[in-house]
Each structure stands twice: as C-alpha cells, then as structure tokens.
Design a protein around this motif. Structure first.
Motif, PDB file in Angstrom:
ATOM      1  N   PHE A 180     -53.794 -22.744 -22.299  1.00  0.00           N
ATOM      2  CA  PHE A 180     -55.102 -23.305 -22.066  1.00  0.00           C
ATOM      3  C   PHE A 180     -55.765 -22.407 -21.072  1.00  0.00           C
ATOM      4  CE2 PHE A 180     -52.578 -26.790 -22.947  1.00  0.00           C
ATOM      5  CZ  PHE A 180     -53.119 -27.981 -23.612  1.00  0.00           C
ATOM      6  N   ILE A 181     -57.053 -22.117 -21.297  1.00  0.00           N
ATOM      7  CA  ILE A 181     -57.873 -21.170 -20.619  1.00  0.00           C
ATOM      8  C   ILE A 181     -58.964 -21.862 -20.229  1.00  0.00           C
ATOM      9  CG2 ILE A 181     -59.089 -18.885 -20.497  1.00  0.00           C
ATOM     10  CD1 ILE A 181     -57.152 -18.108 -22.747  1.00  0.00           C
ATOM     11  N   ASN A 182     -59.521 -21.843 -19.100  1.00  0.00           N
ATOM     12  CA  ASN A 182     -60.908 -22.152 -18.789  1.00  0.00           C
ATOM     13  C   ASN A 182     -61.363 -21.070 -17.894  1.00  0.00           C
ATOM     14  OD1 ASN A 182     -63.085 -23.287 -17.062  1.00  0.00           O
ATOM     15  ND2 ASN A 182     -62.463 -25.296 -17.444  1.00  0.00           N
ATOM     16  N   GLY A 183     -62.723 -20.449 -18.364  1.00  0.00           N
ATOM     17  CA  GLY A 183     -63.217 -19.262 -18.224  1.00  0.00           C
ATOM     18  C   GLY A 183     -64.135 -19.487 -16.958  1.00  0.00           C
ATOM     19  N   GLY A 184     -64.296 -20.553 -16.497  1.00  0.00           N
ATOM     20  CA  GLY A 184     -65.034 -20.667 -15.269  1.00  0.00           C
ATOM     21  C   GLY A 184     -66.575 -20.885 -15.492  1.00  0.00           C
ATOM     22  N   SER A 185     -67.448 -20.580 -14.780  1.00  0.00           N
ATOM     23  CA  SER A 185     -68.943 -20.294 -14.870  1.00  0.00           C
ATOM     24  C   SER A 185     -69.596 -19.080 -14.643  1.00  0.00           C
ATOM     25  CB  SER A 185     -69.624 -21.600 -13.950  1.00  0.00           C
ATOM     26  OG  SER A 185     -70.963 -21.575 -13.908  1.00  0.00           O
ATOM     27  N   VAL A 186     -70.412 -18.621 -15.463  1.00  0.00           N
ATOM     28  CA  VAL A 186     -71.154 -17.441 -15.122  1.00  0.00           C
ATOM     29  C   VAL A 186     -72.068 -17.689 -14.358  1.00  0.00           C
ATOM     30  CG1 VAL A 186     -72.859 -15.864 -16.117  1.00  0.00           C
ATOM     31  CG2 VAL A 186     -70.747 -16.417 -17.355  1.00  0.00           C
ATOM     32  N   GLY A 187     -72.865 -18.745 -14.207  1.00  0.00           N
ATOM     33  CA  GLY A 187     -73.911 -18.992 -13.447  1.00  0.00           C
ATOM     34  C   GLY A 187     -73.984 -19.911 -12.386  1.00  0.00           C
ATOM     35  N   ARG A 188     -72.860 -20.881 -12.287  1.00  0.00           N
ATOM     36  CA  ARG A 188     -73.008 -21.851 -11.315  1.00  0.00           C
ATOM     37  C   ARG A 188     -71.334 -22.199 -10.950  1.00  0.00           C
ATOM     38  NH1 ARG A 188     -73.264 -27.441 -10.359  1.00  0.00           N
ATOM     39  NH2 ARG A 188     -74.623 -27.874  -8.500  1.00  0.00           N
ATOM     40  N   SER A 189     -70.668 -21.027 -10.611  1.00  0.00           N
ATOM     41  CA  SER A 189     -69.603 -21.305 -10.406  1.00  0.00           C
ATOM     42  C   SER A 189     -69.087 -22.199  -8.918  1.00  0.00           C
ATOM     43  CB  SER A 189     -68.614 -19.853  -9.949  1.00  0.00           C
ATOM     44  OG  SER A 189     -67.385 -19.936  -9.387  1.00  0.00           O
TER      45      SER A 189
END
Length: 245
Positions: A180-189
């Motif tokens: 399982f991979i969650n890549g997070g957020s580019v613009g609103r971490s």
C-alpha cells in the motif's frame, strides 16, 4: 527496471506542482501518473489543469475534481470544525465559478481508477491507482486503517500494489502480498513540513521498491498569493503552519 512517479492532490498549487515536475525530470523519470484533486484551495486551478494536459499526464478524477466537474453539492465533513467547514464552502464555490467550462468538461472525462500491468522477465506486476479507495472517492485509507480485508480483495485481482492519495499523509505499508502506497499531497500536504510530496515506484523482476519524495518549494509565496486572492486566508495560514520556508 521500470520507474513510475505518482503525484496527487495538487489542489491548484501550481508552484508546488512545477517544483515536483522539475524534481521528477531531474531524476530522469518519464512515466508520471496523477491521482487527482487538481482544484480548490490555491489560486491556480485552471493553470494546474493546463499543466497536466500539456505534460500528457494520465490523471484520475479526484473528489474535488468531481464536485467541480458535475457541480455537485458541498457536503460538510464530520472531521472539519465550523471554521474549516465555512472556509471550505467558500473556496469550493470560487472554483465552481472560476474553473473554465472546457476544463470542467475535461475533468468530467477522467477515470476513477487505472490498472497498470508490467512484464518484467517472467513476472507480471500489477498496480492499481485510485484517488481514495476501491469503493469511493471520499473514503480515507490511513496508515492505521486495517488492511487485511482489502489485501484479500486485491490479491483476488492479482494486484501487487495499491496507490492512493486523498488523505494528504504519505506512507508505505506492506500487508501480506500487497504493498500500500499513499503518495501524500503535492500542493496541500497535511504533514508537518508541508513540503510537496510524491511517490516513486521501482519495479524489477526480482522486487518492488517504493520511495516517498519531499520537495522544497516557496510555501510563503503560495500563501501570499492566497492572501492576495479571493480564496479564504484560512488556506494560506494552513500552508504556513509548522514551516519556515
């Protein structure tokens, strides 16, 4: 060996997106997929859509994209307080007004998921890309969410990797035979450093590796652009919390 970059949850933050795309280019990566949520909360929703289109990046329909594309009702979220609920409604209504008709039409064509199959030697590697979960664009699968039932469901489909966004928290977690991979957020971490975050998957016939990448960008400049726009200051304040960039 195959390497894939996965970006997600740009939320109209063009400056963060460009920083991530530059980092990806500098690493020599050419395969990029986006898990959606291109719009809302920063001033460059149309410009972010333009950039994704210019780069021919395959993209999923995020829940925010869906709301703008189909003019869906804004439903309050139980984990938001009164202040965030009010500001969220204002920000989304701004996007509904400002995202161009051609961009709304394009968003409406985006798929809910993408399944990728790669052949490496005698091995097949299957990756399922979703915005939030298999069942819903609004479901949150956190690192703490039990994965056994989901792993069983994915294994029945011979899926090796599930990649998702939506939570704005990155993680890599193995459960049985499924990664399982969650890549997070580019613009609103929502992570403390607020850095632009994405994932890289490396496939070979012997193994699967994943990496979370964090990229510096001028967060203060984005916050100032929010303050100078009609987007609520709440979203500029959010970006500046816990960071000094």
């Amino acid at each position: 060996m195959i390497q894939i970059a996965i970006i997600s949850d740009i939320h109209a933050n063009l400056i963060a997106l460009d920083a991530v795309l530059t980092d990806i280019k500098n690493r020599g990566l050419t395969q990029i997929y986006c898990l959606g949520d291109l719009v809302d909360f920063a001033p460059w929703g149309n410009e972010v859509i333009d950039r994704i289109q210019e780069k021919n990046i395959p993209c999923l329909l995020g829940n925010h994209d869906q709301r703008i594309a189909f003019d869906e009702a804004i439903i309050p979220l139980p984990h938001h307080d009164v202040i965030e609920t009010s500001n969220r409604e204002i920000a989304i209504n701004i996007s509904k007004k400002e995202i161009s008709a051609p961009h709304k039409k394009w968003l409406a064509t985006l798929p809910y998921n993408i399944e990728l199959t790669f052949k490496l030697g005698t091995s097949l590697r299957k990756i399922l890309l979703v915005h939030a979960s298999l069942q819903s664009n609004d479901e949150y699968i956190h690192e703490s969410t039990p994965k056994h039932a989901l792993s069983t469901q994915l294994k029945q489909r011979a899926i090796d990797i599930l990649v998702m966004g939506h939570t704005h928290h990155s993680y890599i977690q193995q459960d049985g035979d499924v990664l399982f991979i969650n890549g997070g957020s580019v613009g609103r971490s929502k992570e403390k450093d607020r850095k632009a975050t994405y994932a890289i998957i490396t496939l070979s016939h012997k193994e699967i590796n994943a990496e979370i990448v964090k990229v510096d960008y001028p967060i203060t400049a984005v916050a100032n652009a929010i303050y100078e726009s009609n987007i609520p200051d709440f979203y500029g304040d959010f970006l500046l919390a816990n960071n000094t960039l």
